[in-house]
Scaffold this motif. Structure first.
Motif, PDB file in Angstrom:
ATOM      1  N   LYS A 184      30.592 -20.188  34.625  1.00  0.00           N
ATOM      2  CA  LYS A 184      29.574 -20.106  35.656  1.00  0.00           C
ATOM      3  C   LYS A 184      29.214 -18.544  35.916  1.00  0.00           C
ATOM      4  N   ILE A 185      29.934 -17.673  35.410  1.00  0.00           N
ATOM      5  CA  ILE A 185      29.787 -16.242  35.773  1.00  0.00           C
ATOM      6  C   ILE A 185      29.162 -15.494  34.636  1.00  0.00           C
ATOM      7  N   VAL A 186      29.634 -16.103  33.407  1.00  0.00           N
ATOM      8  CA  VAL A 186      29.140 -15.429  32.159  1.00  0.00           C
ATOM      9  C   VAL A 186      27.643 -15.551  31.905  1.00  0.00           C
ATOM     10  N   SER A 187      27.209 -16.546  32.296  1.00  0.00           N
ATOM     11  CA  SER A 187      25.681 -16.822  32.043  1.00  0.00           C
ATOM     12  C   SER A 187      24.949 -15.836  33.233  1.00  0.00           C
ATOM     13  N   VAL A 188      25.514 -15.586  34.432  1.00  0.00           N
ATOM     14  CA  VAL A 188      24.874 -14.592  35.112  1.00  0.00           C
ATOM     15  C   VAL A 188      24.771 -13.324  34.570  1.00  0.00           C
ATOM     16  N   ALA A 190      25.160 -12.502  31.346  1.00  0.00           N
ATOM     17  CA  ALA A 190      23.927 -12.456  30.288  1.00  0.00           C
ATOM     18  C   ALA A 190      22.633 -12.293  30.861  1.00  0.00           C
ATOM     19  N   ARG A 191      22.312 -13.001  31.859  1.00  0.00           N
ATOM     20  CA  ARG A 191      21.143 -12.831  32.543  1.00  0.00           C
ATOM     21  C   ARG A 191      20.903 -11.436  32.905  1.00  0.00           C
ATOM     22  N   HIS A 192      21.736 -10.704  33.392  1.00  0.00           N
ATOM     23  CA  HIS A 192      21.793  -9.315  33.776  1.00  0.00           C
ATOM     24  C   HIS A 192      21.487  -8.549  32.739  1.00  0.00           C
TER      25      HIS A 192
END
Lengths: 244, 305
Positions: A184-188, A190-192
Motif C-alpha cells: 500500500k505504501i510503496v506504490s505511493v 513510486a507515484r512520488h
C-alpha cells in the motif's frame, strides 16, 4: 482566501519534527480492551529486555525477522519525513508553486507513513522498536535547502531509494498483513518518485536509471539501501539481520 | 479487515498446498504452472471456505492465473498506447504534444517488455499463451452497444483518462496478486518490481491530465474529480480508495486494530489541532488500497470483445 490560509496551516503541522512519543496509554485505550490487557502485560516487561540496545559505537540494530523489516521501513520513513519537514520549514528560494505544493503534500504522506510504522511496531513489538531519529542522528549537510535543484535531486534520491528498498524487502516479510501494508505504501512512494522526476525532467518518471530493459523497477537489499542512505545519517544502522 | 485476514490465510494455504519452493528452484516452480490450475485450486478453495469469514468473497489464483492477468493488462495497455501513438494501421495518432508523446512512448515500451517477459515465463512453464483478444477502446464492443468513450481515438483527454484508470486498476490489483505467488521468490519480486513501474506510469498519466486541466493529483486522492458513474466498472477502480482506516494485527489471524491517525498519534501537534477529517483525507492519499483481480478484468472487459 481564508481557505487557502487554513490549508497552509494544515500543511504546516505535518512539517513539524515530531519527537513526541506516542502516548501509550491513550493509544492502547483506543485499541480496545483485549489489546489493552496485552499492553499492560507488555509494558510490565523490563526495559532491559529491549533487544535494540545501542552498543558503544552507537550502531542501532534494526533487528531481525518481520520486526526487522518494520524497523527498516520505519527508519527510512523517518529519514524521508525529516527531509520533507526540513524542506517545508525552509523552502528553496527558487521553487515554482507546483514544487512547493508537491513538498507540502508529500511531507504529509511521509509523516503519516512514519507514524503508521511507529504505531504498528509499538503495538506489535514494543520492546524492539528502534529509537526516534532526532536531528542529531541525521546529516543533510550535502543538501542545499535554499536551491530548488539540490532539493529536488535529494527528493528523487529518497523516493527512488524507498521504492527499491520496499521492492527488495518484500521477500523477507513473513506475515501477509505486513506485505499488504508495504504494498500500500510503496506504490505511493513510486507515484512520488515519478512526479518528482517529472518535475526535474519531464518524461523521466520511469527512465533507464530506475527501470531496466525487462520493464522492472529496482529492488535493493536492506544492507545496500542503508549503505546508500548512510550519507544522510550520522547514526549507524545495522540492517544485516533484517528479515532473517 | 476481513480482507486482510483472508489474504493472510490464503498465503498460509498457498505455501502449504503448493509445497514451499527452495529459492532458485525457479524452473521447477514454473514447470508446475501448467498443472497448477487444476492441482492447486481445489485445495485452496476447500481450505479457505472452511473459514466462515471468507465465504462469498473468495479470490484464489494460481501462479499461472497471475501471470496471465499481468500479461492481459500489459497487452491491453500496449494496444491502447500504440493506437494513440499512431503505431497501429488504421488508427490515426492522437493530437498529443511532443512531450506527452515522449512519456507515452516510455510507458508503451515498458508494456511491450512486460508482455515479452511474462509470455516467456508462461511458455517456459509449459502453458500456452491465449489468442490475442480484439480490442475496442470506445467500449462499444465493435458496435454491439453504445460507445462509452466515443472520442477516444481523437481526444487526448478521453484517452488519458482511460489510460489512467487502467494503470490505477493494475496498481491496486497487483497488490493482491503478490499473495498468490509468495511461495516463489522470483515471481514475487518480479511482481513487486512491476507493481511500482505501474505506479510510476499511473503517476505520469495523472500528471499529464492535470497539466491539461483535469482535477487530479499524481496519487489517488479524495480530491480527484470522479471518473465514472457510481457502480460502473470504471468507478469501481476507485471504490474504497478513500479508505482512511489502516489496520494491523499483532498475531496471525489476531484481532485487527485501526491506527488512530485522527486522534492520539503525534502527527497532530498543531494548535489548534487539525480536524480529524483533514488528517484522514491525507491518510487516504498516503496509502494505495488493494483490490481483487476482478476490478481490473471488469475494466479490461469493457474494451475487449
Amino acid at each position: 482566501m481564508s481557505n487557502i490560509k487554513q490549508n497552509a496551516s494544515e500543511e504546516a503541522e505535518f512539517a513539524k519534527p515530531l519527537y513526541t512519543p506516542i502516548k501509550r496509554r491513550s493509544f492502547f485505550m483506543y485499541a480496545g480492551a483485549t489489546a489493552g490487557a496485552t499492553a499492560l502485560l507488555l509494558s510490565g516487561c523490563d526495559d532491559d529486555e529491549n533487544t535494540n540496545v545501542v552498543p558503544n559505537d552507537g550502531t542501532i540494530s534494526l533487528g531481525s525477522g518481520d520486526v526487522g523489516v518494520l524497523n527498516y521501513a520505519y527508519a527510512l520513513e523517518q529519514l524521508e519525513a525529516a527531509f520533507y519537514a526540513q524542506v517545508k520549514a525552509t523552502p528553496a528560494i527558487d521553487f515554482a508553486d507546483v514544487e512547493k505544493n508537491y513538498f507540502n503534500q508529500v511531507a504529509a504522506h511521509e509523516a503519516i507513513h512514519r507514524d503508521f510504522f511507529k504505531a504498528a511496531i509499538t503495538r506489535d513489538a514494543p520492546n524492539q522498536i528502534i529509537p526516534t531519529l532526532t536531528a542529531a542522528d541525521l546529516n543533510f549537510s550535502s543538501i542545499d535547502f535554499t536551491k530548488r535543484a539540490s532539493v529536488l535531486g535529494a527528493a528523487k534520491a529518497f523516493e527512488d531509494l524507498g521504492v527499491a528498498a520496499y521492492n527488495g524487502a518484500g521477500k523477507y516479510i513473513k506475515k501477509a498483513d505486513y506485505l499488504v501494508i508495504a504494498g500500500k505504501i510503496v506504490s505511493v512512494e513510486a507515484r512520488h518518485a515519478a512526479y518528482v522526476r517529472d518535475l526535474i525532467s519531464n518524461g523521466s518518471f520511469a527512465n533507464e536509471e530506475v527501470v531496466d530493459s525487462m520493464g522492472l523497477d529496482k529492488a535493493m537489499e536492506p544492507v545496500e539501501v542503508i549503505t546508500a542512505a548512510s550519507g544522510y545519517l550520522k547514526v549507524k544502522l545495522d540492517a544485516s539481520k533484517v528479515g532473517k | 479487515m476481513d480482507f486482510l485476514n483472508l489474504l493472510a490465510r490464503l498465503a498460509d494455504l498457498d505455501s502449504t498446498a503448493a509445497a514451499p519452493q527452495p529459492a532458485g528452484a525457479r524452473r521447477a516452480a514454473l514447470g508446475r504452472l501448467g498443472q497448477a490450475g487444476t492441482a492447486l485450486l481445489p485445495g485452496l478453495l476447500l481450505g479457505a471456505l472452511s473459514q466462515p469469514a471468507t465465504a462469498g468473497t473468495l479470490d484464489t489464483r494460481t501462479r499461472l492465473d497471475v501471470l496471465l492477468l499481468v500479461r492481459q493488462l500489459a497487452a491491453l495497455g500496449n494496444e491502447l498506447h500504440s493506437r494513440a501513438l499512431g503505431l497501429v494501421p488504421g488508427y490515426t495518432a492522437l493530437p498529443l504534444t511532443a512531450a506527452e508523446k515522449t512519456g507515452i512512448q516510455v510507458i508503451r515500451e515498458q508494456e511491450v517488455q512486460r508482455v515479452a517477459l511474462v509470455s516467456q515465463l508462461i511458455t517456459d512453464g509449459g502453458a500456452t499463451l491465449p489468442a490475442a483478444p480484439r480490442y475496442d477502446f470506445t467500449g462499444s464492443q465493435n458496435g454491439a452497444r453504445a460507445a462509452l468513450y466515443p472520442d477516444i481515438q481523437t481526444n487526448p483527454d478521453t484517452y488519458l483518462l482511460v489510460a489512467q484508470v487502467l494503470k490505477d486498476a493494475a496498481v491496486r490489483v497487483y497488490k493482491t496478486q503478490v499473495e498468490f505467488v509468495r511461495a516463489d521468490i522470483y515471481l514475487s519480486e518480479l511482481l513487486l518490481r512491476s507493481h511500482t513501474v505501474e505506479a510510476r506510469h499511473a503517476s505520469h498519466l495523472r500528471t499529464l491530465r492535470r497539466q491539461r486541466g483535469a482535477t487530479v493529483k499524481s496519487w489517488i486522492s479524495p480530491d480527484d474529480a470522479p471518473v465514472g458513474t457510481t457502480g460502473t466498472a470504471v468507478a469501481r477502480v476507485y471504490a474504497g480508495e478513500s479508505n482512511s482506516v489502516q489496520a494491523y494485527s499483532a498475531a496471525d489471524n489476531g484481532a485487527l486494530t485501526s491506527v488512530p491517525f485522527n486522534s492520539t498519534l503525534p502527527i497532530n501537534v498543531a494548535t489548534p489541532p487539525l480536524s480529524p477529517e483533514a488528517i484522514l483525507r491525507k491518510v487516504a492519499e498516503a496509502f494505495d488500497e488493494p483490490a481483487n483481480a476482478v476490478v481490473a478484468t471488469d475494466v479490461a472487459a469493457l474494451f475487449t470483445y
